[in-house]
Design an enzyme around this catalytic site. Sequence first.
Site, PDB file in Angstrom:
ATOM      1  N   VAL A  46       0.806  -1.233   0.000  1.00  0.00           N
ATOM      2  CA  VAL A  46       0.000   0.000   0.000  1.00  0.00           C
ATOM      3  C   VAL A  46       0.834   1.275   0.000  1.00  0.00           C
ATOM      4  O   VAL A  46       0.287   2.356  -0.178  1.00  0.00           O
ATOM      5  CB  VAL A  46      -0.986   0.127   1.197  1.00  0.00           C
ATOM      6  CG1 VAL A  46      -2.222  -0.706   1.009  1.00  0.00           C
ATOM      7  CG2 VAL A  46      -0.319  -0.090   2.518  1.00  0.00           C
ATOM      8  N   TYR A 132       4.085   2.735  15.231  1.00  0.00           N
ATOM      9  CA  TYR A 132       2.725   2.209  15.028  1.00  0.00           C
ATOM     10  C   TYR A 132       1.690   3.229  15.511  1.00  0.00           C
ATOM     11  O   TYR A 132       0.797   3.625  14.750  1.00  0.00           O
ATOM     12  CB  TYR A 132       2.588   0.896  15.800  1.00  0.00           C
ATOM     13  CG  TYR A 132       1.255   0.199  15.622  1.00  0.00           C
ATOM     14  CD1 TYR A 132       0.954  -0.497  14.447  1.00  0.00           C
ATOM     15  CD2 TYR A 132       0.292   0.206  16.636  1.00  0.00           C
ATOM     16  CE1 TYR A 132      -0.268  -1.160  14.295  1.00  0.00           C
ATOM     17  CE2 TYR A 132      -0.922  -0.453  16.493  1.00  0.00           C
ATOM     18  CZ  TYR A 132      -1.198  -1.133  15.323  1.00  0.00           C
ATOM     19  OH  TYR A 132      -2.411  -1.785  15.174  1.00  0.00           O
ATOM     20  N   THR A 162      -7.914  -7.888  19.299  1.00  0.00           N
ATOM     21  CA  THR A 162      -8.786  -8.857  18.641  1.00  0.00           C
ATOM     22  C   THR A 162      -7.976 -10.110  18.343  1.00  0.00           C
ATOM     23  O   THR A 162      -6.797 -10.025  18.001  1.00  0.00           O
ATOM     24  CB  THR A 162      -9.339  -8.240  17.341  1.00  0.00           C
ATOM     25  OG1 THR A 162     -10.093  -7.092  17.715  1.00  0.00           O
ATOM     26  CG2 THR A 162     -10.239  -9.194  16.591  1.00  0.00           C
TER      27      THR A 162
HETATM   28  N1  LIG Z   1      -5.717  -7.565  15.898  1.00  0.00           N
HETATM   29  C1  LIG Z   1      -5.782  -6.529  16.689  1.00  0.00           C
HETATM   30  O1  LIG Z   1      -5.853  -6.694  17.903  1.00  0.00           O
HETATM   31  C2  LIG Z   1      -5.815  -5.113  16.139  1.00  0.00           C
HETATM   32  C3  LIG Z   1      -6.048  -4.070  17.042  1.00  0.00           C
HETATM   33  C4  LIG Z   1      -6.080  -2.766  16.559  1.00  0.00           C
HETATM   34  C5  LIG Z   1      -5.918  -2.515  15.219  1.00  0.00           C
HETATM   35  N2  LIG Z   1      -5.694  -3.535  14.362  1.00  0.00           N
HETATM   36  C6  LIG Z   1      -5.492  -3.196  12.953  1.00  0.00           C
HETATM   37  O2  LIG Z   1      -6.236  -4.040  12.112  1.00  0.00           O
HETATM   38  C7  LIG Z   1      -5.501  -4.318  10.925  1.00  0.00           C
HETATM   39  C8  LIG Z   1      -5.384  -5.816  10.732  1.00  0.00           C
HETATM   40  O3  LIG Z   1      -4.711  -6.370  11.850  1.00  0.00           O
HETATM   41  P1  LIG Z   1      -4.445  -7.925  12.022  1.00  0.00           P
HETATM   42  O4  LIG Z   1      -4.574  -8.227  13.449  1.00  0.00           O
HETATM   43  O5  LIG Z   1      -5.205  -8.698  11.032  1.00  0.00           O
HETATM   44  O6  LIG Z   1      -2.884  -7.951  11.702  1.00  0.00           O
HETATM   45  P2  LIG Z   1      -2.046  -8.844  10.682  1.00  0.00           P
HETATM   46  O7  LIG Z   1      -0.606  -8.529  10.892  1.00  0.00           O
HETATM   47  O8  LIG Z   1      -2.479 -10.255  10.803  1.00  0.00           O
HETATM   48  O9  LIG Z   1      -2.557  -8.299   9.294  1.00  0.00           O
HETATM   49  C9  LIG Z   1      -2.041  -7.169   8.676  1.00  0.00           C
HETATM   50  C10 LIG Z   1      -1.985  -7.448   7.186  1.00  0.00           C
HETATM   51  O10 LIG Z   1      -1.452  -6.293   6.514  1.00  0.00           O
HETATM   52  C11 LIG Z   1      -0.477  -6.748   5.571  1.00  0.00           C
HETATM   53  N3  LIG Z   1       0.457  -5.636   5.321  1.00  0.00           N
HETATM   54  C12 LIG Z   1       1.374  -5.117   6.161  1.00  0.00           C
HETATM   55  N4  LIG Z   1       2.034  -4.107   5.554  1.00  0.00           N
HETATM   56  C13 LIG Z   1       1.507  -3.991   4.303  1.00  0.00           C
HETATM   57  C14 LIG Z   1       1.771  -3.147   3.195  1.00  0.00           C
HETATM   58  N5  LIG Z   1       2.709  -2.190   3.262  1.00  0.00           N
HETATM   59  N6  LIG Z   1       1.059  -3.325   2.067  1.00  0.00           N
HETATM   60  C15 LIG Z   1       0.109  -4.293   1.988  1.00  0.00           C
HETATM   61  N7  LIG Z   1      -0.179  -5.134   3.004  1.00  0.00           N
HETATM   62  C16 LIG Z   1       0.508  -4.974   4.145  1.00  0.00           C
HETATM   63  C17 LIG Z   1       0.157  -7.940   6.221  1.00  0.00           C
HETATM   64  O11 LIG Z   1       0.878  -8.764   5.336  1.00  0.00           O
HETATM   65  C18 LIG Z   1      -1.063  -8.625   6.837  1.00  0.00           C
HETATM   66  O12 LIG Z   1      -1.706  -9.479   5.925  1.00  0.00           O
HETATM   67  C19 LIG Z   1      -4.148  -3.605  11.073  1.00  0.00           C
HETATM   68  O13 LIG Z   1      -4.215  -2.368  10.407  1.00  0.00           O
HETATM   69  C20 LIG Z   1      -4.041  -3.385  12.558  1.00  0.00           C
HETATM   70  O14 LIG Z   1      -3.260  -2.257  12.852  1.00  0.00           O
HETATM   71  C21 LIG Z   1      -5.634  -4.835  14.792  1.00  0.00           C
END
Ligand SMILES: NC(=O)c1ccc[n+]([C@@H]2O[C@H](COP(=O)([O-])OP(=O)(O)OC[C@H]3O[C@@H](n4cnc5c(N)ncnc54)[C@H](O)[C@@H]3O)[C@@H](O)[C@H]2O)c1
Length: 303
Positions: A46, A132, A162
């Site tokens: 992205v 972050y 989550t």
């Molecule tokens: N799981 C949680 O507790 C939580 C809490 C708050 C926010 N979030 C947000 O939700 C979103 C998803 O989180 P998740 O838990 O599934 O994490 P995750 O690490 O499993 O998923 C993140 C995804 O983004 C992809 N990614 C990373 N950098 C990228 C880039 N430059 N271009 C394209 N893809 C890229 C990764 O390969 C991965 O598939 C994230 O933005 C995270 O910050 C998650």
Amino acid sequence: MGSHLSEKLVMEGHEVICLDNFYTGSKANVAHLLSHPNFELLRHDVTFPLYVEVDQIYNLACPASPIHYQRDPVQTTKTSVHGAINMLGLAKRTNARILQASTSEVYGDPEVHPQEENYWGRVNPIGIRSCYDEGKRCAETLFFDYWRQNNTEIKVVRIFNTYGPRMHPADGRVVSNFLVQALMGQDLTIYGDGSQTRSFCFVDDLIDGMIKFMNLPAEITGPMNLGNPTEFTILELAEKIIQITNSNSKILMHPLPLDDPKQRKPDISLASTLIGWNPITDIESGLIKTMAYFENVIKESRK
Ligand SMILES: NC(=O)c1ccc[n+]([C@@H]2O[C@H](COP(=O)([O-])OP(=O)(O)OC[C@H]3O[C@@H](n4cnc5c(N)ncnc54)[C@H](O)[C@@H]3O)[C@@H](O)[C@H]2O)c1
């Protein structure tokens, strides 16, 4: 989370273009969708512009666990900031509505509990978590500036911890760490004395809230908290996981990492009012489903 979102959208009959640079994600998580006519997978980062035709964008791209986002902190900030600019640019060009997966980390180490959306947060701008936290804060700023400046239809959700199936087994987040350690018969590592609290939301509940929010009228932008307000201490979570997995593992205490928040609990009154949302999966059922996934991952890795 993105694989669960893609799955739900495809099942609802939408056409989904899923993009990922596979920094922390894995193709295996969407392998079951690849043959579906409504699903397309693109390897794309992205931080580079993207030209596709869409009517809704969910921006979830960003490593979410500290060990992953701290491995290359400059890339983490770029992913949030350049990623937001590129996805907002795409939304502007295609007139698409766009949702940002923001985070409870925008509240930093908060002085108010539970955290409401109008709390501005207490974030260290120069610490090891800042790539972050500040990246996500800047992404929120960009979303609201695109909304004010270009009338882009935005939705911002602040997600609290989550968990669920398809988490990376080595991503260092507490639920996956404890489950993998307990299933492998290793001792569970707690950072600090275990008295810090967290609230854990099962992924299906979270995705349900995210999709409902995305489809609210345009004038509702958020930010809106999504998470499970039921609080546990980390020690309680460790004990529950040992019990569920029927493991002989013991609990070991390690020093607390820098800037680790002591308490985290969402106020979800806004989500409850706007979308009638409340998480319905209790911790026990969520952990049992997640345990089944990790059991399979461990079994496959031993083949
Ligand atoms: N799981 C949680 O507790 C939580 C809490 C708050 C926010 N979030 C947000 O939700 C979103 C998803 O989180 P998740 O838990 O599934 O994490 P995750 O690490 O499993 O998923 C993140 C995804 O983004 C992809 N990614 C990373 N950098 C990228 C880039 N430059 N271009 C394209 N893809 C890229 C990764 O390969 C991965 O598939 C994230 O933005 C995270 O910050 C998650």
